[in-house]
Write an enzyme that holds these catalytic residues in place. Structure first.
Site, PDB file in Angstrom:
ATOM      1  N   GLU A   1       0.843  -1.192   0.000  1.00  0.00           N
ATOM      2  CA  GLU A   1       0.000   0.000   0.000  1.00  0.00           C
ATOM      3  C   GLU A   1       0.882   1.247   0.000  1.00  0.00           C
ATOM      4  O   GLU A   1       1.954   1.264   0.604  1.00  0.00           O
ATOM      5  CB  GLU A   1      -0.894   0.000   1.245  1.00  0.00           C
TER       6      GLU A   1
ATOM      7  N   LYS B   1      -9.974   0.661  -2.119  1.00  0.00           N
ATOM      8  CA  LYS B   1     -10.038   0.295  -0.699  1.00  0.00           C
ATOM      9  C   LYS B   1     -11.368   0.710  -0.079  1.00  0.00           C
ATOM     10  O   LYS B   1     -11.773   1.872  -0.135  1.00  0.00           O
ATOM     11  CB  LYS B   1      -8.880   0.955   0.046  1.00  0.00           C
TER      12      LYS B   1
ATOM     13  N   CYS C   1      -4.846  -3.317   3.721  1.00  0.00           N
ATOM     14  CA  CYS C   1      -4.556  -2.840   5.070  1.00  0.00           C
ATOM     15  C   CYS C   1      -5.725  -2.990   6.050  1.00  0.00           C
ATOM     16  O   CYS C   1      -6.004  -4.080   6.521  1.00  0.00           O
ATOM     17  CB  CYS C   1      -4.068  -1.392   4.984  1.00  0.00           C
TER      18      CYS C   1
END
Length: 265
Positions: free
Chosen positions: A41, A114, A154
């Site tokens: 990321e 995301k 994440c």
């Protein structure tokens, strides 16, 4: 058997510097025999402030960050999961935090924005991704030669329902910039849980070290097998984690403990 690799970086505020590092590390992973490689990321930029990435947001299909990923995939003949990069959004002050997947010909084949945005406050340490990022809405997977690959980023790791929504995958990928505080407490146990409950391989690619902006990321990029065993790990620092996906082992785990078939809800 398929060899896969995760790149671990300590990205800087300088996009061109990060592009050079990514090219070199992806090349190293390919030289080790990896046919699928993932970047972490925020690999193109870890700015001095969270808003720095807005100035580097690219439109889909154009820009130096996307050019780098497409060229690397084509040059090495690999599937490349491009960590995340900032893509333009409908909100001028915020970006999409996007994973792009390239096939061995360098063509973009999947996009994941995301979904879950990180928020954390403890003492002087505070993060609020929603200030600079627009959340995505759609689950994303793609078909690789060895099976389905699920994409996540994440903070997504804390939401098991996202991984269930991917369906049965051979591999789930997590690209991350976990903080040292939360990573030390939860990173490995959550990754292993996702592998165990979904009976698949998990490949996690992380930022890992102290960045120029003072932020410390946890690193510990790793490959985990469907039984939950960590097959390879890199603590902190720049580098590569690689290992093999064994389809016979994956099938054996699902056959001996058919938990996916026993689901009720």
């Amino acid at each position: 058997m398929t060899t896969v690799a995760a790149v671990q970086m300590i990205s800087t505020p300088d996009v061109s510097e990060n592009i050079a590092s990514a090219r070199r590390l992806v090349g190293e992973a390919a030289a080790r025999g990896a046919t699928l490689v993932t970047l972490p990321e925020y690999w193109p930029i870890m700015g001095m402030s969270d808003s720095d990435k807005v100035a580097h947001a690219e439109a889909p299909g154009q820009g130096p960050i996307q050019d780098c990923m497409a060229q690397a995939a084509r040059e090495h003949g690999i599937w490349l999961i491009g960590g995340t990069l900032p893509l333009v959004s409908a909100d001028a002050g915020r970006v999409m935090n996007t994973t792009l997947v390239y096939d061995p010909q360098g063509r973009p084949v999947q996009r994941y924005d995301k979904i879950h945005l990180f928020g954390f406050t403890r003492g002087a340490e505070s993060y609020d991704e929603a200030r600079t990022i627009v959340p995505g809405e759609a689950v994303a997977t793609f078909e690789a030669p060895f099976g389905r690959v699920g994409l996540s980023v994440c903070y997504d790791l804390r939401f098991p329902e996202l991984y269930r929504a991917m369906g049965e995958c051979a591999l789930m990928v997590v690209t991350a910039a976990f903080t040292h505080t939360t990573g030390l407490a939860h990173w490995e146990v959550l990754l292993r849980a996702r592998a165990i409950e979904n009976q698949c391989y998990v490949l996690a690619s992380a930022q890992g070290g102290t960045h120029r902006n003072g932020r410390r990321t946890f690193g510990h990029s790793m490959l985990i097998d469907p039984w939950g065993e960590v097959k390879a790990v890199l603590d902190e620092g720049e580098g590569i984690v690689s290992g093999a996906l064994d389809p016979a082992f994956l099938a054996g785990v699902r056959e001996s403990l058919p938990a996916l078939k026993h689901r009720k809800l």
